[in-house]
Scaffold this active site. Structure first.
Site, PDB file in Angstrom:
ATOM      1  CB  VAL A 227      45.282  70.117  -4.958  1.00 12.76           C
ATOM      2  CG1 VAL A 227      45.706  69.429  -3.675  1.00 12.76           C
ATOM      3  CG2 VAL A 227      46.234  71.234  -5.332  1.00 12.76           C
TER       4      VAL A 227
ATOM      5  CE1 TYR B  59      50.856  81.804  -1.419  1.00 15.43           C
ATOM      6  CE2 TYR B  59      50.923  83.840  -0.141  1.00 15.43           C
ATOM      7  CZ  TYR B  59      50.877  82.457  -0.193  1.00 15.43           C
ATOM      8  OH  TYR B  59      50.832  81.724   0.979  1.00 15.43           O
ATOM      9  CB  ALA B  60      47.926  88.818  -2.374  1.00 19.59           C
ATOM     10  CB  ALA B  61      44.706  87.555  -6.376  1.00 17.10           C
ATOM     11  CB  SER B  62      45.761  82.392  -5.565  1.00 14.09           C
ATOM     12  OG  SER B  62      46.874  82.328  -4.692  1.00 14.09           O
ATOM     13  CE  LYS B  63      47.270  80.516   0.824  1.00  9.95           C
ATOM     14  NZ  LYS B  63      47.221  79.022   0.833  1.00  9.95           N
TER      15      LYS B  63
ATOM     16  CB  SER C 110      48.330  83.404   3.008  1.00  2.00           C
ATOM     17  OG  SER C 110      49.396  84.324   3.133  1.00  2.00           O
TER      18      SER C 110
ATOM     19  CB  ILE D 261      55.004  79.709   9.636  1.00  2.41           C
ATOM     20  CG1 ILE D 261      53.613  80.339   9.882  1.00  2.41           C
ATOM     21  CG2 ILE D 261      55.174  78.415  10.449  1.00  2.41           C
ATOM     22  CD1 ILE D 261      53.316  80.769  11.309  1.00  2.41           C
TER      23      ILE D 261
HETATM   24  N1  LIG Z   1      55.128  79.072   5.674  1.00  5.69           N
HETATM   25  C1  LIG Z   1      54.565  80.257   5.809  1.00  5.69           C
HETATM   26  O1  LIG Z   1      55.149  81.189   6.364  1.00  5.69           O
HETATM   27  C2  LIG Z   1      53.172  80.476   5.292  1.00  5.69           C
HETATM   28  C3  LIG Z   1      52.591  81.732   5.491  1.00  5.69           C
HETATM   29  C4  LIG Z   1      51.300  81.971   5.041  1.00  5.69           C
HETATM   30  C5  LIG Z   1      50.608  80.964   4.409  1.00  5.69           C
HETATM   31  N2  LIG Z   1      51.153  79.758   4.172  1.00  5.69           N
HETATM   32  C6  LIG Z   1      50.322  78.751   3.504  1.00  5.69           C
HETATM   33  O2  LIG Z   1      50.353  77.554   4.223  1.00  5.69           O
HETATM   34  C7  LIG Z   1      50.214  76.442   3.353  1.00  5.69           C
HETATM   35  C8  LIG Z   1      51.338  75.481   3.603  1.00  5.69           C
HETATM   36  O3  LIG Z   1      52.551  76.149   3.384  1.00  5.69           O
HETATM   37  P1  LIG Z   1      53.955  75.583   3.850  1.00  5.69           P
HETATM   38  O4  LIG Z   1      54.764  76.701   4.341  1.00  5.69           O
HETATM   39  O5  LIG Z   1      53.757  74.430   4.731  1.00  5.69           O
HETATM   40  O6  LIG Z   1      54.541  75.173   2.414  1.00  5.69           O
HETATM   41  P2  LIG Z   1      55.265  73.860   1.944  1.00  5.69           P
HETATM   42  O7  LIG Z   1      55.754  74.144   0.579  1.00  5.69           O
HETATM   43  O8  LIG Z   1      56.256  73.429   2.984  1.00  5.69           O
HETATM   44  O9  LIG Z   1      54.083  72.787   1.889  1.00  5.69           O
HETATM   45  C9  LIG Z   1      53.093  72.813   0.920  1.00  5.69           C
HETATM   46  C10 LIG Z   1      52.895  71.409   0.409  1.00  5.69           C
HETATM   47  O10 LIG Z   1      51.930  71.460  -0.644  1.00  5.69           O
HETATM   48  C11 LIG Z   1      52.348  70.557  -1.639  1.00  5.69           C
HETATM   49  N3  LIG Z   1      51.788  70.874  -2.957  1.00  5.69           N
HETATM   50  C12 LIG Z   1      52.139  71.875  -3.792  1.00  5.69           C
HETATM   51  N4  LIG Z   1      51.441  71.789  -4.935  1.00  5.69           N
HETATM   52  C13 LIG Z   1      50.619  70.720  -4.814  1.00  5.69           C
HETATM   53  C14 LIG Z   1      49.666  70.121  -5.668  1.00  5.69           C
HETATM   54  N5  LIG Z   1      49.422  70.596  -6.899  1.00  5.69           N
HETATM   55  N6  LIG Z   1      49.000  69.037  -5.226  1.00  5.69           N
HETATM   56  C15 LIG Z   1      49.261  68.533  -3.985  1.00  5.69           C
HETATM   57  N7  LIG Z   1      50.162  69.056  -3.152  1.00  5.69           N
HETATM   58  C16 LIG Z   1      50.833  70.139  -3.561  1.00  5.69           C
HETATM   59  C17 LIG Z   1      53.854  70.651  -1.640  1.00  5.69           C
HETATM   60  O11 LIG Z   1      54.437  69.525  -2.257  1.00  5.69           O
HETATM   61  C18 LIG Z   1      54.168  70.792  -0.172  1.00  5.69           C
HETATM   62  O12 LIG Z   1      54.424  69.542   0.410  1.00  5.69           O
HETATM   63  C19 LIG Z   1      50.220  76.997   1.945  1.00  5.69           C
HETATM   64  O13 LIG Z   1      48.899  77.038   1.483  1.00  5.69           O
HETATM   65  C20 LIG Z   1      50.777  78.390   2.111  1.00  5.69           C
HETATM   66  O14 LIG Z   1      50.223  79.250   1.147  1.00  5.69           O
HETATM   67  C21 LIG Z   1      52.436  79.490   4.616  1.00  5.69           C
END
Ligand SMILES: NC(=O)c1ccc[n+]([C@@H]2O[C@H](COP(=O)([O-])OP(=O)(O)OC[C@H]3O[C@@H](n4cnc5c(N)ncnc54)[C@H](O)[C@@H]3O)[C@@H](O)[C@H]2O)c1
Lengths: 249, 238
Positions: free
Chosen positions: A62, A153-157, A140, A186
């Site tokens: 990405v 992380y907080a800032a980027s989100k 997030s 989650i």
């Molecule tokens: N799991 C939680 O509790 C939680 C809480 C708040 C926010 N989030 C947000 O939810 C989203 C998904 O999180 P998740 O828990 O499913 O994480 P995850 O790590 O299981 O999934 C994220 C996916 O993004 C992919 N990825 C990472 N860098 C990439 C790149 N440069 N190009 C393409 N793909 C890339 C990873 O390979 C992975 O498959 C994220 O944006 C995370 O910040 C998750």
């Protein structure tokens, strides 16, 4: 939930995105998903194929504009349009402020915010052409509370909030909707790493009013709702998915 | 009792050579503070120019590299910073489709990467002092999308989230981190009709912002941290 949609899930090989890919494939939607992780992407294609469904996986970084543009082009070439973009790709490199290097800061932004910018930049012209489109970003709760992940992380989100609102401001008139689902905790692989012991889990649970850690069905349900016509009047919003934790404790 | 006396305090205003920064410098100088600020002329990762102002005179302190510790060398006689005001501001004024990857990257560099790295360099000094105030200036664009400039709105909402995370980490050192979310300061495009959305019926002035920054910098705001205060004439009522 209406007829078959073309859904592009970015970051769909694991966690929250993966659950959406499986759910949408089972519904019979035309699903293209992308991820940096080639192995996990191909494995998911196999997994879904074994239940008789078809999805397309494209490897994708990405943080590359060229790559993102190509992903959108390929999806449009295959299905003629993209109805829904679900953006889930993200990274967490948890660190206290003192230990965040300049490179870690920039890396976090290049994936979590620039990655989102590229996706939106590439997809808006397609959605304008169709005079409709729906974008759901996985944000997030960290952006609201400043907890979890760290300052970077907080800032980027947090950046996703303003980006989402600027798009809503500009493109609401053109049939494009955009909203954010902002989860706190989650049940994912990441959570096991953050809360490995029974007692740490219990402590976490005690902070969540509904007495449950969010599940992947919870995120998928919220994402599907925002991606559907049922939420047609919801625009430019952040749906905080936290079991009541943020405001009630 | 009013506590707006900043004698013996050093404030570092990131951008000291634009309208808002100039006004902040003026007001803080009047309150007795010594002022450090960046020269606007070149925003280069490898050489940022640091300037210093005390009383009426200002001079160049030296230049430093964002990636190493040369900042600390440059300010060696001046190893005290009490207040940080980040008012860096880059915008594109463009539609998302027309912002090039380079413009986006340059924008993030000015709005987020430079401020982050400066904070990293200065905060250890503040921690030692066990007192300090950090103010990040954002914009109501973070809330309402502004004129649709994704770079600007995203940068500003990122800062607001940064304030919250930083305030948690720095609170134990008695460092307060806050933000000012500023409504529109008029530019060429703003017209009288835009005033309808502002209950106070006028645009913001640099003085409005400098005043709020001054308040947040003093002990009068001693129990305020992690907040972003709207300075927008009542426009945003959430
Ligand atoms: N799991 C939680 O509790 C939680 C809480 C708040 C926010 N989030 C947000 O939810 C989203 C998904 O999180 P998740 O828990 O499913 O994480 P995850 O790590 O299981 O999934 C994220 C996916 O993004 C992919 N990825 C990472 N860098 C990439 C790149 N440069 N190009 C393409 N793909 C890339 C990873 O390979 C992975 O498959 C994220 O944006 C995370 O910040 C998750």
């Amino acid at each position: 939930m209406g007829k078959q949609k073309t859904v592009l899930v970015i970051g769909g090989a694991a966690g929250i995105g993966k659950d959406v890919v499986i759910n949408r494939a089972n519904k019979g939607d035309q699903v293209v998903f992308t991820d940096l992780n080639n192995k996990a992407g191909n494995a998911l294609v196999e997994e879904i194929a074994s239940s008789g469904k078809n999805v397309t996986f494209l490897q994708h970084d990405v943080s590359s504009w060229e790559n993102t543009k190509e992903i959108v082009e390929k999806t449009v070439n295959k299905y003629g349009k993209i109805d829904i973009l679900i953006h889930s790709a993200g990274i967490t490199i948890q660190k206290p402020f003192d230990e965040i290097t300049y490179d870690t800061w920039k890396k976090t932004f290049s994936v979590n915010l620039t990655g989102l910018f590229y996706a939106v930049k590439a997809i808006i012209p397609e959605m304008l052409e169709n005079k409709r489109g729906n974008i759901v970003i996985i944000g997030s709760g960290s952006a609201i509370t400043g907890t979890g992940g760290g300052v970077h992380y907080a800032a980027s989100k947090g950046g996703a909030f303003g980006l989402m609102r600027a798009i809503a401001k500009k493109y609401s008139h053109f049939g494009i909707r955009i909203n954010i689902v902002a989860p706190r905790v989650i049940e994912t692989e990441m959570l096991n790493q953050l809360y490995p012991t029974e007692s740490s889990r219990e402590k976490l649970l005690s902070k969540i009013p509904v007495n449950k850690i969010g599940t992947l069905s919870d995120t998928t349900n919220a994402i599907n709702f925002l991606a559907s016509e049922e939420s047609d009047y919801i625009q430019g919003q952040v749906l905080l998915l936290d079991g009541g934790r943020t405001y009630l404790t | 009792m009013l506590q707006l006396d900043l004698r013996d305090k050093v404030v570092f205003v990131f951008d000291g050579e634009h309208a808002v920064g100039e006004e902040i410098i003026k007001l803080f100088s009047e309150a007795g503070a010594k002022v450090l600020f960046l020269g606007k002329s070149n925003l280069d990762e490898d050489s940022l120019v640091l300037k210093y102002k005390e009383d009426a005179s200002s001079f160049e302190v030296g230049s430093f590299n964002l990636k190493d510790n040369s900042f600390l060398k440059v300010i060696q006689d001046q190893i005290q910073v009490d207040i940080i005001i980040n008012n860096m501001e880059a915008m594109t004024g463009k539609d998302v489709m027309d912002i090039s990857p380079e413009e986006w990257e340059n924008g993030l560099f000015t709005n987020l990467h430079i401020p982050f790295q400066l904070l990293k360099m200065i905060l250890p000094l503040m921690k030692n002092q066990e007192e300090g105030a950090v103010i990040n200036i954002s914009s109501t664009s973070a809330i309402d999308g502004g004129d649709g400039d994704v770079l600007y709105a995203a940068s500003k909402s990122a800062l607001e989230s940064m304030n919250k995370a930083l305030s948690r980490e720095l609170g134990p050192y008695n460092i307060r981190v806050n933000g000012l979310s500023v409504g529109s300061i008029p530019n060429d495009k703003d017209v009288e009709s835009d005033l309808h959305s502002i209950p106070l019926n006028r645009f913001a002035t640099p003085t409005d912002i400098a005043n709020a920054a001054l308040f947040l910098s003093t002990p009068m705001a001693g129990y305020i941290s992690g907040q972003t205060i709207l300075v927008d004439g009542g426009k945003t009522l959430l």
